[in-house]
Design an enzyme around this catalytic site. Structure first.
Site, PDB file in Angstrom:
ATOM      1  N   GLN A   1      33.010   8.998  -5.910  1.00  0.00           N
ATOM      2  CA  GLN A   1      32.053   8.774  -7.389  1.00  0.00           C
ATOM      3  C   GLN A   1      32.550   7.968  -8.859  1.00  0.00           C
ATOM      4  O   GLN A   1      31.712   6.358  -8.950  1.00  0.00           O
ATOM      5  CB  GLN A   1      31.285   9.696  -7.921  1.00  0.00           C
TER       6      GLN A   1
ATOM      7  N   LYS B   1      34.762  18.392  -0.202  1.00  0.00           N
ATOM      8  CA  LYS B   1      33.957  18.209  -1.208  1.00  0.00           C
ATOM      9  C   LYS B   1      34.332  18.105  -2.628  1.00  0.00           C
ATOM     10  O   LYS B   1      33.999  17.333  -3.040  1.00  0.00           O
ATOM     11  CB  LYS B   1      33.388  20.429  -1.191  1.00  0.00           C
TER      12      LYS B   1
ATOM     13  N   TYR C   1      26.816  15.494   2.412  1.00  0.00           N
ATOM     14  CA  TYR C   1      27.632  17.205   2.668  1.00  0.00           C
ATOM     15  C   TYR C   1      26.429  18.117   1.806  1.00  0.00           C
ATOM     16  O   TYR C   1      26.981  19.522   2.073  1.00  0.00           O
ATOM     17  CB  TYR C   1      28.581  16.945   1.040  1.00  0.00           C
TER      18      TYR C   1
ATOM     19  N   LYS D   1      15.057   6.774  -5.627  1.00  0.00           N
ATOM     20  CA  LYS D   1      16.175   7.340  -7.609  1.00  0.00           C
ATOM     21  C   LYS D   1      14.522   7.946  -7.585  1.00  0.00           C
ATOM     22  O   LYS D   1      14.404   9.398  -8.359  1.00  0.00           O
ATOM     23  CB  LYS D   1      16.031   6.334  -8.128  1.00  0.00           C
TER      24      LYS D   1
ATOM     25  N   HIS E   1      23.989  14.830 -14.977  1.00  0.00           N
ATOM     26  CA  HIS E   1      22.920  15.222 -13.983  1.00  0.00           C
ATOM     27  C   HIS E   1      21.673  14.192 -14.516  1.00  0.00           C
ATOM     28  O   HIS E   1      20.877  13.603 -14.036  1.00  0.00           O
ATOM     29  CB  HIS E   1      22.509  16.965 -13.865  1.00  0.00           C
TER      30      HIS E   1
ATOM     31  N   ARG F   1      14.818  27.120  -7.940  1.00  0.00           N
ATOM     32  CA  ARG F   1      15.713  28.181  -8.050  1.00  0.00           C
ATOM     33  C   ARG F   1      16.106  29.096  -8.397  1.00  0.00           C
ATOM     34  O   ARG F   1      17.222  30.085  -8.357  1.00  0.00           O
ATOM     35  CB  ARG F   1      17.012  28.163  -6.669  1.00  0.00           C
TER      36      ARG F   1
ATOM     37  N   THR G   1      33.073  13.481  -5.951  1.00  0.00           N
ATOM     38  CA  THR G   1      33.581  13.062  -7.157  1.00  0.00           C
ATOM     39  C   THR G   1      34.470  12.049  -7.425  1.00  0.00           C
ATOM     40  O   THR G   1      34.559  11.324  -8.356  1.00  0.00           O
ATOM     41  CB  THR G   1      33.724  14.466  -8.769  1.00  0.00           C
TER      42      THR G   1
ATOM     43  N   HIS H   1      22.140  10.814 -15.608  1.00  0.00           N
ATOM     44  CA  HIS H   1      22.063   9.844 -14.228  1.00  0.00           C
ATOM     45  C   HIS H   1      20.604   9.701 -13.640  1.00  0.00           C
ATOM     46  O   HIS H   1      20.275   8.864 -13.101  1.00  0.00           O
ATOM     47  CB  HIS H   1      23.081  10.746 -13.099  1.00  0.00           C
TER      48      HIS H   1
END
Length: 309
Positions: A205, A198, A181, A118, A141, A131, A202, A144
């Site tokens: 999840q 793809k 993926y 984690k 994000h 990037r 979700t 989590h």
């Protein structure tokens, strides 16, 4: 009894062997590392990259993603081995003492490895920053990634039964699918034909959190598992929280167009939009760079991270 004293007693209630392990023994390191992570992706990283060109990290990301896959797979295989060859099944719902040179030590060690992963997964967001993909760093994000290490730390310090390994194994399996993926998508456009699934990431999840809720609310009471109450409450709260956040992400990603830095993202695809006097004209689909689309798809999927766990 004060709240702080109660919390300290609970954090000392777990197995003493586990509480001596790296990043489990400290009271402040999980919080400090999560705080540094948030500070870097929100302030330090963007400031560092402000006048710099984006880093090209394709090869690094490919290696990183598949190393994560291997690590999670190794943890699951180790736990499965002990589950099938020992009396581990009988100890899932009962307090257990971890002993060195016993399968309980190695099984718990696999759980510790999942916990350490984690922290390693902080790199997901660091790659975004380096990037210059900051627009992909959503609240989902950040919440989590920053909360899961702390949750795992609490479980390792307080839980003496093996019941938390069920959500952990489910989370590890989901992460194998996710990072597979990500790794394939990072390899370039020629692999896009293999990534038709793809959109289901979700959904997987969300299914994960539903299964955890069923396990905690139905299976544990029916089986009479002896587990800590606070662990059950934590599982319920965060399963509901993440289910809601992931559902919100899913509806926004696959139902409505998302405008990001002059781009429009619809159904997981990134396309360029031209502006004229402040109003957007028709979208020119023929001039899309295939490599950019491939990487953008990978990036958008990575916004979902992860889990749970």
């Amino acid at each position: 009894m004060t709240i702080l004293k109660y919390m300290k007693e609970q954090l000392e209630s777990g197995d003493p062997t586990i509480r001596s392990w790296v990043l489990v023994d400290s009271y402040y390191m999980p919080f400090l590392l999560s705080a540094i992570y948030v500070l870097f992706i929100k302030k330090i990283g963007p400031a560092f990259m402000e006048n710099r060109k984006p880093f090209m990290l394709r090869n690094v990301m490919i290696v990183y993603n598949f190393c994560i896959v291997i690590a999670y797979a190794a943890c699951i295989l180790l736990l499965a081995y002990f589950f099938l060859t020992t009396d581990a099944y009988s100890k899932i719902c009962a307090p257990t003492v971890v002993e060195i040179n016993d399968y309980t030590y190695w099984a718990t060690g696999a759980g510790w490895c999942i916990y350490i992963l984690k922290y390693i997964e902080f790199a997901d967001t660091v790659f975004f920053v380096l990037r210059k993909k900051n627009y992909l760093i959503t609240n989902l994000h950040v919440i989590h990634h920053s909360s899961l290490p702390i949750l795992c730390w609490i479980f390792l310090r307080t839980e003496t039964s093996g019941f938390q390994f069920i959500p952990a194994v489910i989370n590890a399996f989901v992460h194998i699918i996710m990072y597979t993926y990500y790794g394939l998508a990072a390899m370039g456009p020629k692999y896009q034909k293999y990534l038709w699934w793809k959109q289901y990431l979700t959904k997987i999840q969300m299914l994960q959190f539903i299964v955890v809720l069923i396990f905690v609310l139905v299976i544990i009471p029916l089986t009479g598992c002896k587990t800590s109450q606070h662990a059950i409450y934590i599982d319920i709260f965060f399963a509901i929280l993440f289910l809601g956040l992931f559902y919100n992400f899913y509806t926004k990603t696959y139902s409505k167009p998302l405008h990001t830095n002059g781009k429009v993202e619809m159904n997981g695809n990134v396309i360029h939009a031209k502006e004229n006097g402040g109003s957007k004209n028709a979208i020119n689909r023929n001039k899309i760079n295939e490599d950019e689309i491939s990487q953008s798809k990978c990036d958008r999927r990575r916004v979902v991270e992860s889990s749970s766990s």
